[in-house]
Structures are given as structure tokens and as C-alpha cells.
Enzyme design. Sequence first.
Site, PDB file in Angstrom:
ATOM      1  N   GLY A   1      12.647 -22.926  25.715  1.00 53.00           N
ATOM      2  CA  GLY A   1      11.250 -23.152  26.060  1.00 53.00           C
ATOM      3  C   GLY A   1      10.483 -21.850  26.022  1.00 53.00           C
TER       4      GLY A   1
ATOM      5  N   GLN B   1       3.657 -16.116  28.552  1.00 52.92           N
ATOM      6  CA  GLN B   1       4.780 -15.214  28.275  1.00 52.92           C
ATOM      7  C   GLN B   1       4.527 -14.371  27.020  1.00 52.92           C
ATOM      8  OE1 GLN B   1       7.862 -18.565  28.766  1.00 52.92           O
ATOM      9  NE2 GLN B   1       8.959 -16.766  29.547  1.00 52.92           N
TER      10      GLN B   1
ATOM     11  N   CYS C   1      15.267 -16.974  32.190  1.00 47.63           N
ATOM     12  CA  CYS C   1      13.864 -16.879  31.757  1.00 47.63           C
ATOM     13  C   CYS C   1      13.769 -15.742  30.749  1.00 47.63           C
ATOM     14  CB  CYS C   1      12.968 -16.598  32.967  1.00 47.63           C
ATOM     15  SG  CYS C   1      11.206 -16.478  32.540  1.00 47.63           S
ATOM     16  N   LEU C   2      13.068 -15.997  29.650  1.00 48.77           N
ATOM     17  CA  LEU C   2      12.948 -14.964  28.617  1.00 48.77           C
ATOM     18  C   LEU C   2      12.117 -13.780  29.111  1.00 48.77           C
ATOM     19  CD1 LEU C   2      12.488 -17.268  25.490  1.00 48.77           C
ATOM     20  CD2 LEU C   2      14.567 -16.104  26.252  1.00 48.77           C
TER      21      LEU C   2
ATOM     22  N   HIS D   1      10.040 -25.825  34.498  1.00 50.84           N
ATOM     23  CA  HIS D   1      10.051 -24.345  34.451  1.00 50.84           C
ATOM     24  C   HIS D   1       8.835 -23.848  33.647  1.00 50.84           C
ATOM     25  CE1 HIS D   1      12.413 -20.422  33.771  1.00 50.84           C
ATOM     26  NE2 HIS D   1      11.424 -20.332  32.885  1.00 50.84           N
ATOM     27  N   GLU D   2       8.554 -24.501  32.515  1.00 50.05           N
ATOM     28  CA  GLU D   2       7.444 -24.052  31.654  1.00 50.05           C
ATOM     29  C   GLU D   2       6.087 -24.361  32.286  1.00 50.05           C
ATOM     30  OE1 GLU D   2       8.296 -22.093  29.454  1.00 50.05           O
ATOM     31  OE2 GLU D   2      10.402 -22.645  29.335  1.00 50.05           O
TER      32      GLU D   2
ATOM     33  N   HIS E   1       5.217 -21.749  34.670  1.00 52.53           N
ATOM     34  CA  HIS E   1       4.640 -20.546  34.041  1.00 52.53           C
ATOM     35  C   HIS E   1       3.123 -20.675  33.909  1.00 52.53           C
ATOM     36  CE1 HIS E   1       7.840 -17.839  32.878  1.00 52.53           C
ATOM     37  NE2 HIS E   1       8.558 -18.786  32.274  1.00 52.53           N
TER      38      HIS E   1
HETATM   39  O1  K1U Z   1      10.546 -20.089  29.806  1.00 50.43           O
HETATM   40  C1  K1U Z   1      11.444 -19.366  29.445  1.00 50.43           C
HETATM   41  O2  K1U Z   1      11.507 -18.231  29.847  1.00 50.43           O
HETATM   42  C2  K1U Z   1      12.512 -19.897  28.520  1.00 50.43           C
HETATM   43  C3  K1U Z   1      13.772 -20.316  29.251  1.00 50.43           C
HETATM   44  C4  K1U Z   1      13.658 -21.789  29.586  1.00 50.43           C
HETATM   45  C5  K1U Z   1      14.615 -22.332  30.589  1.00 50.43           C
HETATM   46  C6  K1U Z   1      15.936 -21.987  30.632  1.00 50.43           C
HETATM   47  C7  K1U Z   1      16.787 -22.549  31.575  1.00 50.43           C
HETATM   48  C8  K1U Z   1      16.304 -23.472  32.444  1.00 50.43           C
HETATM   49  C9  K1U Z   1      14.991 -23.806  32.412  1.00 50.43           C
HETATM   50  C10 K1U Z   1      14.140 -23.255  31.471  1.00 50.43           C
HETATM   51  C11 K1U Z   1      14.953 -20.047  28.331  1.00 50.43           C
HETATM   52  O3  K1U Z   1      15.047 -20.595  27.300  1.00 50.43           O
HETATM   53  S1  K1U Z   1      16.140 -18.899  28.875  1.00 50.43           S
HETATM   54  C12 K1U Z   1      17.391 -18.985  27.595  1.00 50.43           C
HETATM   55  C13 K1U Z   1      18.243 -20.198  27.657  1.00 50.43           C
HETATM   56  O4  K1U Z   1      18.251 -20.876  28.648  1.00 50.43           O
HETATM   57  C14 K1U Z   1      19.074 -20.563  26.500  1.00 50.43           C
HETATM   58  C15 K1U Z   1      19.215 -19.768  25.408  1.00 50.43           C
HETATM   59  C16 K1U Z   1      20.000 -20.162  24.347  1.00 50.43           C
HETATM   60  C17 K1U Z   1      20.651 -21.338  24.369  1.00 50.43           C
HETATM   61  C18 K1U Z   1      20.547 -22.162  25.460  1.00 50.43           C
HETATM   62  C19 K1U Z   1      19.754 -21.780  26.528  1.00 50.43           C
HETATM   63 ZN    ZN Z   2      10.600 -18.614  31.937  1.00 47.20          ZN
END
Ligand code: K1U
Ligand code: ZN
Length: 173
Positions: free
Chosen positions: A46, A51, A95-96, A137-138, A141
Site C-alpha cells: 500500500g 507518503q 510502514c514504508l 493503515h492507508e 495516513h
Molecule cells: O503504507 C505503507 O507504508 C505501506 C505498508 C502497508 C502495510 C503493511 C502492513 C500492514 C498494513 C499496511 C507496506 O506495504 S510495508 C511493506 C510490506 O508490508 C510488504 C512488503 C513486501 C511484501 C509484503 C508486504
Molecule cells: Zn504506512
Amino acid sequence: MTLRNIIIHPDPRLKKVCDPVTEVTPELRRLADDMLQTMYEAPGIGLAAPQVGEMARMLVMDCVKEEDKPPRPMVLLNPEVTWSSDETNVYEEGCLSIPEQYADVERPAEVTVSWMDLDGKPQEEHFSGLWATCVQHEIDHLNGKLFIDYLKPLKRQMITRKMQKLKRERARA
Ligand code: K1U
Ligand code: ZN
């Protein structure tokens, strides 16, 4: 398509309530493409507009994890949770904008979300599992809320200090 820089916490842009999208412009479509590419490249499931420094109520997501299934890129404008389950789910979120930090967050297990699509049409869908966790989560944000805001103050401070150190190191490199 252009890869956008992902803003790292702490940053005032990640604490602001974003503005509603009033019109689907070519710039907004380009932003959606850029955000999807940035999300896939990260990699992530996401990404929300603030972001990448854009203060609009827009998010992208694709929670298809299985390699044998087709991707499902989604773009949601002005998303709103219209129903959430009493049943909750705990997921170890990342979270990225807070790289390499993970923590358990409890949220409603299922939600119904309404939004506008890139054709300006209203949409509504029921989400469960990882999709439900991700869309909440999004949307957080877009309201200036991060997953660490659900944690105890001490743990949140520890993560924030780590991110301040990471940003100092990146600025020096
Ligand atoms: O919003 C963001 O920062 C993105 C985030 C979204 C998220 C992750 C976990 C739970 C809820 C929302 C991410 O994508 S973090 C990376 C991640 O979870 C992932 C990366 C590669 C493969 C699978 C998952
Ligand atoms: Zn996030």
C-alpha cells in the site's frame, strides 16, 4: 511513470489531515501511476499520497501476495470506512515511511469502504484479511496517523529515535 521519494518519519507532512480530491485531473492520474510503481518497487502492499508529499486523500494498494495470481492494483480517492466489524484482528504491521520497524496493531477484522475511482465513479467494497488491515493503515495516513501511534509511548519514542538516526545517516551519505 516516475518513482517518487518516500518520506521518512518524523516529518510534519505525515501528521497532517489530507485534502479531499475534488476533480480527477491528468496530474492526479499521473500521481496514481507513480504511486503504484513506487509501491511495487519498494516493495509494499500500500501507499498513501502524503507518503510521497502530496496532501490529497488518495491511496493505492495491492495485497495479492500469491505469485500465481494476477495483481490487483487499486486506486482509492476520498476513501471512507462506512462499516467496521466488532471482531478485531492483530497484524504485525510495517510502514514504508518507517523502514524495518514492525509492531502488532489491533484493528477491526473487516471493513466496508466507499471511495471514488479514477473515472470519478463511486465505489464500495467489503475488505477482510490483509486487505482490511492495509486499507485501514492507508486511510490512517490520510488522517495524519501512523501505526506507531497505536503503540505505547516508550516503544513509539524508541522507533522515532531510530528513524531520526536513519535520516541523519542518509543525509550524510
Ligand atoms: O503504507 C505503507 O507504508 C505501506 C505498508 C502497508 C502495510 C503493511 C502492513 C500492514 C498494513 C499496511 C507496506 O506495504 S510495508 C511493506 C510490506 O508490508 C510488504 C512488503 C513486501 C511484501 C509484503 C508486504
Ligand atoms: Zn504506512
